[in-house]
Design a protein around this motif. Structure first.
Motif, PDB file in Angstrom:
ATOM      1  N   ILE A  13     -18.941  14.417 -21.923  1.00 41.29           N
ATOM      2  CA  ILE A  13     -17.965  13.335 -22.078  1.00 41.29           C
ATOM      3  C   ILE A  13     -18.095  12.701 -23.460  1.00 41.29           C
ATOM      4  CG2 ILE A  13     -17.339  11.028 -21.255  1.00 41.29           C
ATOM      5  CD1 ILE A  13     -18.015  12.059 -18.404  1.00 41.29           C
ATOM      6  N   ILE A  14     -19.327  12.509 -23.910  1.00 44.38           N
ATOM      7  CA  ILE A  14     -19.540  11.944 -25.252  1.00 44.38           C
ATOM      8  C   ILE A  14     -18.954  12.868 -26.318  1.00 44.38           C
ATOM      9  CG2 ILE A  14     -21.309  11.397 -26.982  1.00 44.38           C
ATOM     10  CD1 ILE A  14     -23.041  10.369 -24.585  1.00 44.38           C
ATOM     11  N   PHE A  15     -19.204  14.166 -26.196  1.00 41.69           N
ATOM     12  CA  PHE A  15     -18.679  15.121 -27.179  1.00 41.69           C
ATOM     13  C   PHE A  15     -17.155  15.171 -27.139  1.00 41.69           C
ATOM     14  CE2 PHE A  15     -22.878  17.603 -26.663  1.00 41.69           C
ATOM     15  CZ  PHE A  15     -23.525  16.743 -27.530  1.00 41.69           C
ATOM     16  N   ASP A  16     -16.561  15.071 -25.943  1.00 37.17           N
ATOM     17  CA  ASP A  16     -15.100  15.023 -25.848  1.00 37.17           C
ATOM     18  C   ASP A  16     -14.551  13.774 -26.535  1.00 37.17           C
ATOM     19  OD1 ASP A  16     -14.590  17.425 -24.522  1.00 37.17           O
ATOM     20  OD2 ASP A  16     -14.858  16.538 -22.542  1.00 37.17           O
ATOM     21  N   LEU A  17     -15.223  12.651 -26.352  1.00 38.29           N
ATOM     22  CA  LEU A  17     -14.776  11.412 -26.993  1.00 38.29           C
ATOM     23  C   LEU A  17     -14.896  11.490 -28.514  1.00 38.29           C
ATOM     24  CD1 LEU A  17     -16.251   8.745 -24.546  1.00 38.29           C
ATOM     25  CD2 LEU A  17     -13.842   9.356 -24.871  1.00 38.29           C
ATOM     26  N   ILE A  18     -15.948  12.136 -29.004  1.00 37.02           N
ATOM     27  CA  ILE A  18     -16.083  12.328 -30.451  1.00 37.02           C
ATOM     28  C   ILE A  18     -14.924  13.172 -30.963  1.00 37.02           C
ATOM     29  CG2 ILE A  18     -17.458  13.451 -32.254  1.00 37.02           C
ATOM     30  CD1 ILE A  18     -19.961  12.647 -30.605  1.00 37.02           C
ATOM     31  N   GLY A  19     -14.582  14.229 -30.245  1.00 38.56           N
ATOM     32  CA  GLY A  19     -13.462  15.081 -30.647  1.00 38.56           C
ATOM     33  C   GLY A  19     -12.135  14.351 -30.640  1.00 38.56           C
ATOM     34  N   MET A  20     -11.966  13.436 -29.690  1.00 41.30           N
ATOM     35  CA  MET A  20     -10.721  12.678 -29.598  1.00 41.30           C
ATOM     36  C   MET A  20     -10.667  11.519 -30.586  1.00 41.30           C
ATOM     37  SD  MET A  20     -10.240  12.454 -25.518  1.00 41.30           S
ATOM     38  CE  MET A  20     -10.333  13.894 -24.483  1.00 41.30           C
ATOM     39  N   ALA A  21     -11.795  11.167 -31.178  1.00 39.22           N
ATOM     40  CA  ALA A  21     -11.860  10.027 -32.095  1.00 39.22           C
ATOM     41  C   ALA A  21     -11.005  10.227 -33.339  1.00 39.22           C
ATOM     42  CB  ALA A  21     -13.305   9.761 -32.496  1.00 39.22           C
ATOM     43  N   SER A  22     -10.618  11.461 -33.626  1.00 34.94           N
ATOM     44  CA  SER A  22      -9.792  11.695 -34.815  1.00 34.94           C
ATOM     45  C   SER A  22      -8.409  11.053 -34.675  1.00 34.94           C
ATOM     46  CB  SER A  22      -9.642  13.193 -35.079  1.00 34.94           C
ATOM     47  OG  SER A  22      -8.965  13.825 -34.016  1.00 34.94           O
ATOM     48  N   TYR A  23      -8.010  10.685 -33.450  1.00 31.46           N
ATOM     49  CA  TYR A  23      -6.722  10.020 -33.249  1.00 31.46           C
ATOM     50  C   TYR A  23      -6.755   8.559 -33.675  1.00 31.46           C
ATOM     51  CZ  TYR A  23      -4.871  14.022 -30.756  1.00 31.46           C
ATOM     52  OH  TYR A  23      -4.419  15.266 -30.440  1.00 31.46           O
ATOM     53  N   ILE A  24      -7.947   8.026 -33.945  1.00 33.35           N
ATOM     54  CA  ILE A  24      -8.055   6.625 -34.355  1.00 33.35           C
ATOM     55  C   ILE A  24      -7.383   6.405 -35.706  1.00 33.35           C
ATOM     56  CG2 ILE A  24      -9.699   4.821 -35.035  1.00 33.35           C
ATOM     57  CD1 ILE A  24     -11.601   5.967 -32.915  1.00 33.35           C
ATOM     58  N   ILE A  25      -7.549   7.375 -36.608  1.00 34.77           N
ATOM     59  CA  ILE A  25      -6.937   7.278 -37.941  1.00 34.77           C
ATOM     60  C   ILE A  25      -5.860   8.358 -38.037  1.00 34.77           C
ATOM     61  CG2 ILE A  25      -7.336   7.273 -40.416  1.00 34.77           C
ATOM     62  CD1 ILE A  25     -10.318   6.780 -39.778  1.00 34.77           C
ATOM     63  N   PRO A  26      -4.609   8.025 -37.741  1.00 33.78           N
ATOM     64  CA  PRO A  26      -3.548   9.037 -37.762  1.00 33.78           C
ATOM     65  C   PRO A  26      -3.417   9.705 -39.139  1.00 33.78           C
ATOM     66  CG  PRO A  26      -2.772   6.985 -36.795  1.00 33.78           C
ATOM     67  CD  PRO A  26      -4.117   6.713 -37.374  1.00 33.78           C
ATOM     68  N   GLY A  27      -3.243  10.999 -39.109  1.00 28.08           N
ATOM     69  CA  GLY A  27      -3.057  11.763 -40.345  1.00 28.08           C
ATOM     70  C   GLY A  27      -4.365  12.163 -40.994  1.00 28.08           C
ATOM     71  N   THR A  32     -11.049  15.375 -40.245  1.00 25.94           N
ATOM     72  CA  THR A  32     -12.421  15.307 -39.735  1.00 25.94           C
ATOM     73  C   THR A  32     -12.696  16.434 -38.743  1.00 25.94           C
ATOM     74  OG1 THR A  32     -11.811  13.790 -37.936  1.00 25.94           O
ATOM     75  CG2 THR A  32     -12.516  12.807 -40.033  1.00 25.94           C
ATOM     76  N   ASP A  33     -11.647  16.954 -38.134  1.00 28.57           N
ATOM     77  CA  ASP A  33     -11.815  18.049 -37.186  1.00 28.57           C
ATOM     78  C   ASP A  33     -12.304  19.320 -37.854  1.00 28.57           C
ATOM     79  OD1 ASP A  33     -11.096  16.509 -35.048  1.00 28.57           O
ATOM     80  OD2 ASP A  33      -8.990  17.074 -35.132  1.00 28.57           O
ATOM     81  N   ILE A  34     -12.070  19.466 -39.140  1.00 28.80           N
ATOM     82  CA  ILE A  34     -12.556  20.648 -39.854  1.00 28.80           C
ATOM     83  C   ILE A  34     -14.082  20.690 -39.808  1.00 28.80           C
ATOM     84  CG2 ILE A  34     -12.691  21.770 -42.124  1.00 28.80           C
ATOM     85  CD1 ILE A  34      -9.856  20.620 -42.656  1.00 28.80           C
ATOM     86  N   GLY A  35     -14.715  19.551 -39.895  1.00 25.46           N
ATOM     87  CA  GLY A  35     -16.166  19.490 -39.794  1.00 25.46           C
ATOM     88  C   GLY A  35     -16.668  19.483 -38.368  1.00 25.46           C
ATOM     89  N   TRP A  36     -15.923  18.836 -37.475  1.00 26.32           N
ATOM     90  CA  TRP A  36     -16.358  18.711 -36.087  1.00 26.32           C
ATOM     91  C   TRP A  36     -16.172  20.012 -35.301  1.00 26.32           C
ATOM     92  CZ3 TRP A  36     -19.435  16.714 -32.807  1.00 26.32           C
ATOM     93  CH2 TRP A  36     -19.183  16.760 -31.441  1.00 26.32           C
ATOM     94  N   ALA A  37     -15.179  20.803 -35.624  1.00 31.14           N
ATOM     95  CA  ALA A  37     -14.866  22.011 -34.845  1.00 31.14           C
ATOM     96  C   ALA A  37     -16.052  22.969 -34.724  1.00 31.14           C
ATOM     97  CB  ALA A  37     -13.648  22.719 -35.427  1.00 31.14           C
TER      98      ALA A  37
END
Length: 98
Positions: A13-27, A32-37
């Motif tokens: 759940i924590i890792f899913d929330l980290i992945g979804m955190a990119s929606y906080i700053i649109p665009g 950041t997903d390039i590094g998180w993926a």
């Protein structure tokens, strides 16, 4: 660290929330997903060893790289698959060759 069902669910759940955190700053957040993926894919293989974990790691990496798919909770889905659909506890595998 990732041994019990409960710890796998909590970390998932924590890792899913980290992945979804990119929606906080649109665009900007999508970059950041390039590094998180790749990190997410690696963590998936550590949470769930074996062929299913490798497959889920690849899918998670792709899911994090494709814009707009971050909303999919891939770690939680893998937990549900592993403990409810597959219904096999990986800590209780019996070696039939012994």
């Amino acid at each position: 660290m990732f041994e019990s069902k409960r710890s796998k669910l909590i970390f998932g759940i924590i890792f899913d929330l980290i992945g979804m955190a990119s929606y906080i700053i649109p665009g900007i957040g999508e970059f950041t997903d390039i590094g998180w993926a790749p990190v997410a894919g690696y963590l998936m293989t550590k949470l769930y060893p074996g062929k299913a974990g490798v497959a889920a790691g690849i899918i998670t990496t792709i899911e994090e790289l494709v814009p707009g798919l971050d909303i999919i909770p891939s770690f939680t889905i893998m937990w549900v698959y592993n403990y409810f659909i597959k219904k096999e506890d990986p800590t209780q595998v019996i070696d039939v060759d012994a």
